[in-house]
Design a protein around this motif. Sequence first.
Motif, PDB file in Angstrom:
ATOM      1  N   GLN A 256       0.831  -1.208   0.000  1.00 36.72           N
ATOM      2  CA  GLN A 256       0.000   0.000   0.000  1.00 36.72           C
ATOM      3  C   GLN A 256       0.868   1.262   0.000  1.00 36.72           C
ATOM      4  OE1 GLN A 256      -2.486  -0.714   3.448  1.00 36.72           O
ATOM      5  NE2 GLN A 256      -4.058  -1.780   2.235  1.00 36.72           N
ATOM      6  N   ALA A 257       1.971   1.214   0.734  1.00 38.54           N
ATOM      7  CA  ALA A 257       2.871   2.372   0.771  1.00 38.54           C
ATOM      8  C   ALA A 257       3.497   2.637  -0.600  1.00 38.54           C
ATOM      9  CB  ALA A 257       3.972   2.142   1.814  1.00 38.54           C
ATOM     10  N   TYR A 273     -12.540 -10.461   0.853  1.00 35.66           N
ATOM     11  CA  TYR A 273     -12.323  -9.694  -0.372  1.00 35.66           C
ATOM     12  C   TYR A 273     -12.918  -8.312  -0.164  1.00 35.66           C
ATOM     13  CZ  TYR A 273     -12.988  -8.049  -5.180  1.00 35.66           C
ATOM     14  OH  TYR A 273     -12.976  -7.292  -6.328  1.00 35.66           O
ATOM     15  N   ASP A 274     -12.097  -7.291  -0.342  1.00 37.40           N
ATOM     16  CA  ASP A 274     -12.549  -5.911  -0.192  1.00 37.40           C
ATOM     17  C   ASP A 274     -12.171  -5.160  -1.459  1.00 37.40           C
ATOM     18  OD1 ASP A 274     -13.106  -3.301   0.425  1.00 37.40           O
ATOM     19  OD2 ASP A 274     -12.253  -3.371   2.438  1.00 37.40           O
ATOM     20  N   PRO A 275     -13.118  -4.983  -2.381  1.00 37.06           N
ATOM     21  CA  PRO A 275     -12.802  -4.348  -3.668  1.00 37.06           C
ATOM     22  C   PRO A 275     -12.319  -2.916  -3.535  1.00 37.06           C
ATOM     23  CG  PRO A 275     -15.176  -4.533  -3.373  1.00 37.06           C
ATOM     24  CD  PRO A 275     -14.549  -5.319  -2.261  1.00 37.06           C
ATOM     25  N   ASN A 276     -12.570  -2.302  -2.398  1.00 39.56           N
ATOM     26  CA  ASN A 276     -12.123  -0.925  -2.180  1.00 39.56           C
ATOM     27  C   ASN A 276     -10.705  -0.843  -1.620  1.00 39.56           C
ATOM     28  OD1 ASN A 276     -14.669   0.232  -2.951  1.00 39.56           O
ATOM     29  ND2 ASN A 276     -15.488  -0.498  -0.997  1.00 39.56           N
ATOM     30  N   GLY A 277     -10.130  -1.990  -1.334  1.00 37.56           N
ATOM     31  CA  GLY A 277      -8.784  -2.024  -0.758  1.00 37.56           C
ATOM     32  C   GLY A 277      -8.848  -2.338   0.728  1.00 37.56           C
ATOM     33  N   ILE A 278      -8.002  -3.265   1.159  1.00 35.90           N
ATOM     34  CA  ILE A 278      -7.981  -3.702   2.556  1.00 35.90           C
ATOM     35  C   ILE A 278      -7.668  -2.538   3.487  1.00 35.90           C
ATOM     36  CG2 ILE A 278      -6.699  -5.106   4.221  1.00 35.90           C
ATOM     37  CD1 ILE A 278      -8.572  -6.782   2.540  1.00 35.90           C
ATOM     38  N   LYS A 279      -8.478  -2.398   4.538  1.00 36.60           N
ATOM     39  CA  LYS A 279      -8.205  -1.410   5.595  1.00 36.60           C
ATOM     40  C   LYS A 279      -7.334  -2.089   6.642  1.00 36.60           C
ATOM     41  CE  LYS A 279     -12.280   1.482   4.878  1.00 36.60           C
ATOM     42  NZ  LYS A 279     -12.436   1.016   3.478  1.00 36.60           N
ATOM     43  N   LEU A 280      -6.058  -1.785   6.589  1.00 33.49           N
ATOM     44  CA  LEU A 280      -5.082  -2.531   7.378  1.00 33.49           C
ATOM     45  C   LEU A 280      -5.217  -2.275   8.873  1.00 33.49           C
ATOM     46  CD1 LEU A 280      -2.884  -4.590   6.864  1.00 33.49           C
ATOM     47  CD2 LEU A 280      -1.229  -2.735   6.794  1.00 33.49           C
ATOM     48  N   ASP A 281      -5.688  -1.097   9.255  1.00 37.33           N
ATOM     49  CA  ASP A 281      -5.861  -0.828  10.681  1.00 37.33           C
ATOM     50  C   ASP A 281      -6.888  -1.776  11.287  1.00 37.33           C
ATOM     51  OD1 ASP A 281      -7.879   0.393   9.161  1.00 37.33           O
ATOM     52  OD2 ASP A 281      -8.199   1.990  10.631  1.00 37.33           O
TER      53      ASP A 281
END
Length: 452
Positions: A256-257, A273-281
């Motif tokens: 992501q960085a 599966y998260d089409p918006n991008g994994i929320k790592l927090d």
Amino acid sequence: MAFTFKNAYLQGVYDSVVKRNGNEPEFLQAVGEVLMSLEPVVEKDPSYETNGVIDRIVEPERMIQFRVSWVDDNGKVQVNRGFRCQFNSAIGPYKGGLRLHPSVCASVIKFLGFEQTFKNSLTTLPMGGGKGGSDFDPKGKSDNEIMRFCQSFMTELSKHIGADTDVPAGDIGTGAREIGYMFGQYKRLRNEFTGVLTGKGLSYGGSLARTEATGYGLLYFTEEMMSCMKNDSVKGKTVVVSGSGNVAIYATEKAQALGAKVVALSDSNGYIYDPNGIKLDVVKQIKEVERGRIKEYVNRVEGATYTEGCKGIWTIKCDIALPCATQNEIDGESAEILLKNGVQVVAEGANMPSTPEAIDKFLAAGILFGPAKAANAGGVATSGLEMSQNSERLSWTFEEVDAKLKQIMINIFHNAYDRSKEYDVEGNLVVGANIAGFLKVADAMKWQGVAY
């Protein structure tokens, strides 16, 4: 699967390994894959045969198995098996993790120790290859149960390790908590404070960036591979990462960085599966703080879905696949699906996560493939840096360690790539990494004599 070699010497060595270890499929797979890469090396330099180097390099120097007895919270005695495979010390003290997982057995530990020998060689740091662990499962155990197990495990293991002999580290199921309990028991038994384990807490000799190292290193390797071989980068790519432990979490963080979108993670039960991008927090809260299951993610993030079973994660369309869970998680069928969906890069964060059939399909398709012993060497490289800090009684900053890690991973890529060109298989990093790792160990073994 069985391996067939053009070279009679290598065929004889492999047949001997099969005869001695016929019930150890993971170990046979690892040995066969490496020996296949060494055919041009043996043809070019017959001294590896006359010195019996390969006969010796496929046999561990020492394989230790022991009983681990401990008492659970109900007062019942539990018994597990402990292992330590001290595979090869030609270039330094044995170095490799301790895996706590129900799948642990002699075959798994031997395959990991064998792979570790060449992985450690690729880092250029003075570390031999080893691996260990137990079929103990930390999941569902209380802190006190884990402490009692770790203390019993270390009571036996302490007889066989030391800062200049064998330096274990963490692995699947063995994090900072387990390393702390083991280190405390070692110190109690030996009455000495030495760098006998890596992955320690920062307050008692651990290294900054060690937690992040394997995941970060995987992305440093992948970025350099894409830049050098395709004039491309991770930025803007869609990425699927299997697993949700340290390797997967910090591979996701670094991806992501670098500007990629990670859309999937998994654990042993299933995948999100998260089409918006994994929320790592959210993932860190679930996995690192609550020690929960990855399916909890969908209860906290709108638009995410959870699917039972792990294999389906490779049906998700992506540009880059990073298997970071466990061995043989990508088989031939999954490889075909990934290729059909347009995957451009596969880089291995776990140990041997792709079957030989899957690897053959990736190489035949001409995509970029980063093999585990090269791509996931960042963890043990940073463990080596922790050993250096312990020896010097110094502590480096996060930035210092991270910079050294990045350079080591870049060097590993170029070492493997250069060897692939030297042996006329340019771009085949499986062969390149195996040859590069082998040559340093083999040269040391020749100099140290046959008795070694």
